[in-house]
Design a protein around this motif. Structure first.
Motif, short mmCIF file in Angstrom:
data_model
loop_
_atom_site.label_atom_id
_atom_site.label_comp_id
_atom_site.label_asym_id
_atom_site.label_seq_id
_atom_site.Cartn_x
_atom_site.Cartn_y
_atom_site.Cartn_z
N MET A 1 0.85 -1.18 0.00
CA MET A 1 0.00 0.00 0.00
C MET A 1 0.89 1.23 0.00
N THR A 2 0.56 2.22 -0.78
CA THR A 2 1.33 3.45 -0.83
C THR A 2 0.69 4.47 0.07
N GLU A 3 1.42 5.57 0.28
CA GLU A 3 0.85 6.63 1.11
C GLU A 3 -0.33 7.29 0.42
N ASP A 4 -0.45 7.13 -0.89
CA ASP A 4 -1.55 7.72 -1.62
C ASP A 4 -2.89 7.07 -1.28
N THR A 5 -2.85 5.85 -0.80
CA THR A 5 -4.09 5.18 -0.43
C THR A 5 -4.31 5.21 1.07
N ALA A 6 -3.64 6.12 1.75
CA ALA A 6 -3.70 6.19 3.21
C ALA A 6 -5.09 6.52 3.73
N VAL A 7 -5.96 7.07 2.90
CA VAL A 7 -7.31 7.41 3.35
C VAL A 7 -8.05 6.15 3.77
N ARG A 8 -7.69 5.00 3.22
CA ARG A 8 -8.39 3.76 3.54
C ARG A 8 -7.84 3.08 4.78
N VAL A 9 -6.73 3.53 5.32
CA VAL A 9 -6.15 2.91 6.50
C VAL A 9 -7.03 3.25 7.70
N PRO A 10 -7.55 2.24 8.39
CA PRO A 10 -8.41 2.54 9.54
C PRO A 10 -7.59 3.14 10.68
N VAL A 11 -8.19 4.11 11.33
CA VAL A 11 -7.56 4.77 12.46
C VAL A 11 -8.40 4.44 13.68
N GLU A 19 -12.12 16.51 19.66
CA GLU A 19 -10.91 17.23 19.30
C GLU A 19 -9.75 16.27 19.03
N GLN A 20 -9.60 15.28 19.89
CA GLN A 20 -8.52 14.31 19.71
C GLN A 20 -8.73 13.48 18.45
N ALA A 21 -9.97 13.05 18.21
CA ALA A 21 -10.27 12.22 17.04
C ALA A 21 -10.01 12.98 15.75
N VAL A 22 -10.43 14.24 15.69
CA VAL A 22 -10.21 15.03 14.47
C VAL A 22 -8.71 15.26 14.27
N ALA A 23 -7.97 15.48 15.35
CA ALA A 23 -6.52 15.65 15.24
C ALA A 23 -5.85 14.38 14.70
N VAL A 24 -6.27 13.22 15.18
CA VAL A 24 -5.72 11.95 14.69
C VAL A 24 -6.07 11.75 13.22
N LEU A 25 -7.31 12.03 12.86
CA LEU A 25 -7.73 11.91 11.46
C LEU A 25 -6.96 12.88 10.56
N PHE A 26 -6.74 14.09 11.05
CA PHE A 26 -5.98 15.07 10.28
C PHE A 26 -4.58 14.55 10.00
N GLU A 27 -3.93 14.06 11.02
CA GLU A 27 -2.57 13.53 10.87
C GLU A 27 -2.54 12.37 9.87
N ALA A 28 -3.53 11.52 9.92
CA ALA A 28 -3.54 10.31 9.09
C ALA A 28 -3.97 10.58 7.64
N HIS A 29 -4.84 11.56 7.42
CA HIS A 29 -5.47 11.68 6.10
C HIS A 29 -5.25 13.00 5.37
N HIS A 30 -4.66 13.97 6.00
CA HIS A 30 -4.55 15.29 5.39
C HIS A 30 -3.87 15.26 4.03
N LEU A 31 -2.70 14.66 3.93
CA LEU A 31 -1.94 14.68 2.68
C LEU A 31 -2.70 13.99 1.55
N SER A 32 -3.28 12.82 1.81
CA SER A 32 -3.98 12.14 0.73
C SER A 32 -5.25 12.88 0.33
N LEU A 33 -5.89 13.59 1.25
CA LEU A 33 -7.07 14.38 0.89
C LEU A 33 -6.68 15.60 0.05
N ALA A 37 -8.01 16.32 -3.74
CA ALA A 37 -8.58 17.59 -4.21
C ALA A 37 -7.83 18.12 -5.42
N VAL A 38 -6.50 18.00 -5.42
CA VAL A 38 -5.71 18.46 -6.57
C VAL A 38 -6.07 17.65 -7.81
N LEU A 39 -6.15 16.35 -7.66
CA LEU A 39 -6.45 15.50 -8.81
C LEU A 39 -7.87 15.73 -9.34
N LEU A 40 -8.76 16.15 -8.48
CA LEU A 40 -10.12 16.45 -8.91
C LEU A 40 -10.22 17.83 -9.55
#
Length: 179
Positions: A1-11, A19-33, A37-40
């Motif tokens: 799995m590449t970092e590009d598919t990191a959105v599918r990695v369960p957290v 607040e904690q959950a959103v921070a964890v999600l941000f860390e895990a998914h920000h780059l791939s999101l 958006a760029v690709l769209l």
């Protein structure tokens, strides 16, 4: 799995407050999101993703479950990008009437994602109709299943199949013409 598919990695969000959950999600998914958006076609991908996380934060208590957060974020990014592209089309249409067509300036995110060896493909994908482009990016960039794509785009699984098939056919024709 590449970092590009990191959105599918369960957290694991069990036991975390909003607040904690959103921070964890941000860390895990920000780059791939941002990449999604760029690709769209978003010219303000960072802003789109920031808005998506803001909406997630506001609607946290209304989610089916914390596990639905990543899918919710993808859906919001797709919808916000679609809305902004429509808005830009209207703005450009009105600007064209006054002969003041704004020049497109590539953002830092676009330059980071678009390498020279990928430019032909990205140009071909960018030329596709919005729904075909969205379906292909969600399918092949994020490696989502048809049901997940249907949820993100707000369409049926059958429509996803049609958009992917037509998009692939158009890409094949375009890339063959360039050879």
């Amino acid at each position: 799995m590449t970092e590009d598919t990191a959105v599918r990695v369960p957290v694991d969000l069990r036991g975390l407050d909003r607040e904690q959950a959103v921070a964890v999600l941000f860390e895990a998914h920000h780059l791939s999101l941002v990449r999604l958006a760029v690709l769209l076609g978003a010219d303000d991908a960072e802003d789109v993703v920031a808005e998506a996380f803001y909406q997630l934060y506001r609607r946290w208590r209304r989610l089916r479950s914390p596990e639905a957060a990543a899918a919710y974020l993808r859906s919001v990014v797709v919808n916000l990008t679609r809305m902004r592209i429509r808005h830009l089309q209207v703005v450009r249409k009105h600007a064209a009437r006054t002969d003041e067509v704004p020049a497109h300036v590539a953002s830092g995110e676009e330059r980071a994602v678009l390498r020279d060896d990928q430019k032909a493909l990205v140009d071909a994908v960018s030329a596709l109709p919005a729904r075909q482009r969205e379906a292909l990016v969600l399918r092949f960039w994020l490696d989502l299943r048809e049901s997940e794509i249907a949820d993100a785009m707000g369409i049926s699984a059958g429509s996803v199949k049609v958009h992917v098939s037509r998009g692939m056919a158009a890409l094949s024709r375009t890339l063959e013409e360039r050879r």
